[in-house]
Scaffold this active site. Structure first.
Site, PDB file in Angstrom:
ATOM      1  N   ASP A 184       0.825  -1.205   0.000  1.00  0.00           N
ATOM      2  CA  ASP A 184       0.000   0.000   0.000  1.00  0.00           C
ATOM      3  C   ASP A 184       0.862   1.261   0.000  1.00  0.00           C
ATOM      4  O   ASP A 184       1.447   1.605   1.028  1.00  0.00           O
ATOM      5  CB  ASP A 184      -0.869  -0.068   1.266  1.00  0.00           C
ATOM      6  CG  ASP A 184      -1.757   1.135   1.436  1.00  0.00           C
ATOM      7  OD1 ASP A 184      -2.027   1.823   0.435  1.00  0.00           O
ATOM      8  OD2 ASP A 184      -2.179   1.395   2.581  1.00  0.00           O
ATOM      9  N   ASP A 206      -1.833   5.957  -4.933  1.00  0.00           N
ATOM     10  CA  ASP A 206      -2.148   4.960  -3.906  1.00  0.00           C
ATOM     11  C   ASP A 206      -2.517   3.594  -4.486  1.00  0.00           C
ATOM     12  O   ASP A 206      -3.630   3.376  -4.939  1.00  0.00           O
ATOM     13  CB  ASP A 206      -3.311   5.490  -3.054  1.00  0.00           C
ATOM     14  CG  ASP A 206      -3.625   4.564  -1.886  1.00  0.00           C
ATOM     15  OD1 ASP A 206      -2.846   3.633  -1.612  1.00  0.00           O
ATOM     16  OD2 ASP A 206      -4.668   4.790  -1.239  1.00  0.00           O
TER      17      ASP A 206
END
Ligand SMILES: *[C@@H]1O[C@H](CO)[C@@H](O)[C@H](O)[C@H]1NC(C)=O
Ligand SMILES: *[C@@H]1O[C@H](CO)[C@@H](O)[C@H](O)[C@H]1NC(C)=O
Ligand SMILES: *[C@@H]1O[C@H](CO)[C@@H](O)[C@H](O)[C@H]1NC(C)=O
Ligand SMILES: *[C@@H]1O[C@H](CO)[C@@H](O)[C@H](O)[C@H]1NC(C)=O
Ligand SMILES: *[C@@H]1O[C@H](CO)[C@@H](O)[C@H](O)[C@H]1NC(C)=O
Length: 427
Positions: free
Chosen positions: A135, A314
């Site tokens: 992430d 992201d």
């Protein structure tokens, strides 16, 4: 250089056409995804969708709060009110190890049940394997600990510090708030290895509680590995990648992702020139917290409804989630679009399935186009002429979260040495 592969899976929300593992999870909305030549009915599970939104919105709230605690200054992206928005996203998968070509190479695989890009790492001595979501929108590593016995942890692998000869109790707790609860527990140091690279005394969280958005049905990976800067770390400790660099496991402080439905891969230590053509278009990081860069423009065909906004790149967000009023302006340029907050989920919009939307994001003056089939999440229902768009509004965000809807169209590189993100054309 190491490569980690992930899985892919398409947008999560959209599961495969055939009966999928997503079924059986609560309220569902049937969507069709326009996919190349054929249109296939796909099922979207609204609870999975909402869980993913919860993770995205909450993650940003947690990171912004950590930044302020760590630096003593409010993060420039912080908005005064509390978060409550909606979000998007999802993501997970299973990392399958490909025939290793080099130390550090892990293939990502396409997992129809998933929505997340995930891969494997090991923690402790002896090494125990966990799948984690990689992430770039957060900075901490956590996995379930031994006392996480609730249903949200069941089905996930657990880390037992007492069974690891290299664990050290850091004497600190952690508490990450999610709309659906919290992910909390204790901090440890232990050895963490990814694809042959080892970080010793790596800070990680052993969770005693997982919120429902991390329950296996919503989040197939066991845990999460953040890949942004230390300033947004809840632990205020070096993230795994930074530890690998500091411990000379990696000589080039760069990692890169290919997040497409086949051959998805994370490379630690550089960029894989077999996976892209031409050079990178680089965008400087504006604040070293998230991988935050200026987004020059968001265009649909020849209209440019949004200009000069901050964005966060992201991998842990499936869709593109952004400031609600700017998303409203974005859809206002698409004839026939409708606010679908009450028919699909908060923040969502639809547009006529009969149209093809060419959405592009401009970074450092270069346009990158989103494949129309990725922008189109599918029909609202089987006999609807309205299709759901992959750009979603969030009332809790001041900025644009550029997730997998965009990242699947490019090869992306995250350059910690030069504090920049680069995008190149996928081969
Ligand atoms: C954990 O590791 C850090 C270095 O990464 C070190 O400074 C700290 O003392 C360690 N804590 C324990 C309890 O071993
Ligand atoms: C990017 O695309 C939009 C829409 O197609 C266009 O208006 C704009 O001029 C393009 N920008 C660049 C830098 O090519
Ligand atoms: C963009 O062009 C396509 C045709 O290429 C059309 O279907 C679509 O509606 C257009 N979108 C906008 C916002 O004009
Ligand atoms: C949609 O189609 C189904 C059968 O395919 C039918 O039962 C239903 O009434 C239709 N709904 C609408 C709104 O037309
Ligand atoms: C969203 O953007 C608008 C301007 O485009 C701004 O007025 C508003 O404050 C932003 N919302 C948030 C939550 O930052």
């Amino acid at each position: 250089m190491l490569t980690i592969a992930f899985v892919t899976s398409a947008l999560a929300l959209i599961s495969a056409a055939s009966p999928s593992p997503l079924q059986g999870r609560g309220v569902r909305i049937a969507l069709q995804k326009r996919d190349g030549l054929s249109s296939v009915a796909e099922i979207i599970d609204i609870s999975t969708l909402l869980a993913a939104l919860d993770r995205t919105n909450s993650k940003f709230a947690n990171g912004l709060a950590a930044y302020e605690a760590n630096t003593g200054e409010a993060h420039p992206l912080t908005i005064p009110s509390n978060l409550d928005g909606f979000g998007d996203n999802g993501d997970d998968s299973t990392l399958k190890r490909r025939a290793a070509t080099a130390k550090g190479t892990e293939p990502l695989t396409d997992d129809n049940s998933g929505e997340l890009w995930q891969g494997a790492l090991t923690v402790g001595t002896p090494a125990k394997t966990f799948t984690v979501q990689f992430d770039t929108g957060s900075s901490d590593l956590f996995v379930p600990g031994p006392s996480c016995t609730s249903s949200n942890c069941q089905g996930h692998a657990k880390y037992s510090p007492s069974s690891s000869s290299t664990s050290a109790d850091a004497g600190k707790t952690f508490n990450l708030q999610y709309g659906s609860g919290s992910v909390q527990g204790d901090q440890y140091n232990d050895t963490v290895s990814i694809s042959g690279l080892t970080a010793t005394k790596q800070r990680l969280g052993a969770a005693s509680a997982y919120s429902s958005s991390f329950a296996p049905k919503n989040f197939p990976a066991d845990g999460l590995m953040g890949m942004a800067y230390q300033s947004i770390s809840e632990y205020n400790s070096p993230p795994v990648f930074q530890s690998l660099v500091a411990q000379k496991q990696i000589s080039t402080p760069v990692f890169s992702f290919k997040l497409s439905s086949s051959g998805a891969e994370l490379l630690l230590g550089g960029a894989d020139s077999n996976l892209y053509t031409g050079g990178f278009t680089y965008v400087p990081v504006t604040t070293q917290g998230y991988w935050q860069v200026k987004l020059d423009a968001v265009s649909v065909n020849s209209s440019t409804p949004v200009k000069n906004v901050q964005s966060v790149i992201d991998t842990g967000t499936t869709l593109i989630v952004a400031n609600a009023s700017q998303v409203k302006q974005f859809y206002a340029t698409i004839p026939g679009s409708k606010d679908a907050s009450s028919t699909v989920a908060p923040g969502y919009y639809t547009f006529p399935c009969s149209s093809t939307q060419h959405v592009s994001l401009t970074f450092s003056g270069k346009n990158f186009t989103i494949n129309p089939s990725l922008f189109n999440l599918g029909r609202v229902s089987s006999n609807s002429s309205d299709c759901v768009g992959a750009v979603v509004g969030s009332s809790s965000l001041s900025f644009w979260v550029v997730g997998d809807t965009f990242l699947q169209n490019v090869y992306s590189t995250f350059d910690l040495g030069n504090n920049r993100v680069g995008f190149a054309t996928l081969k």
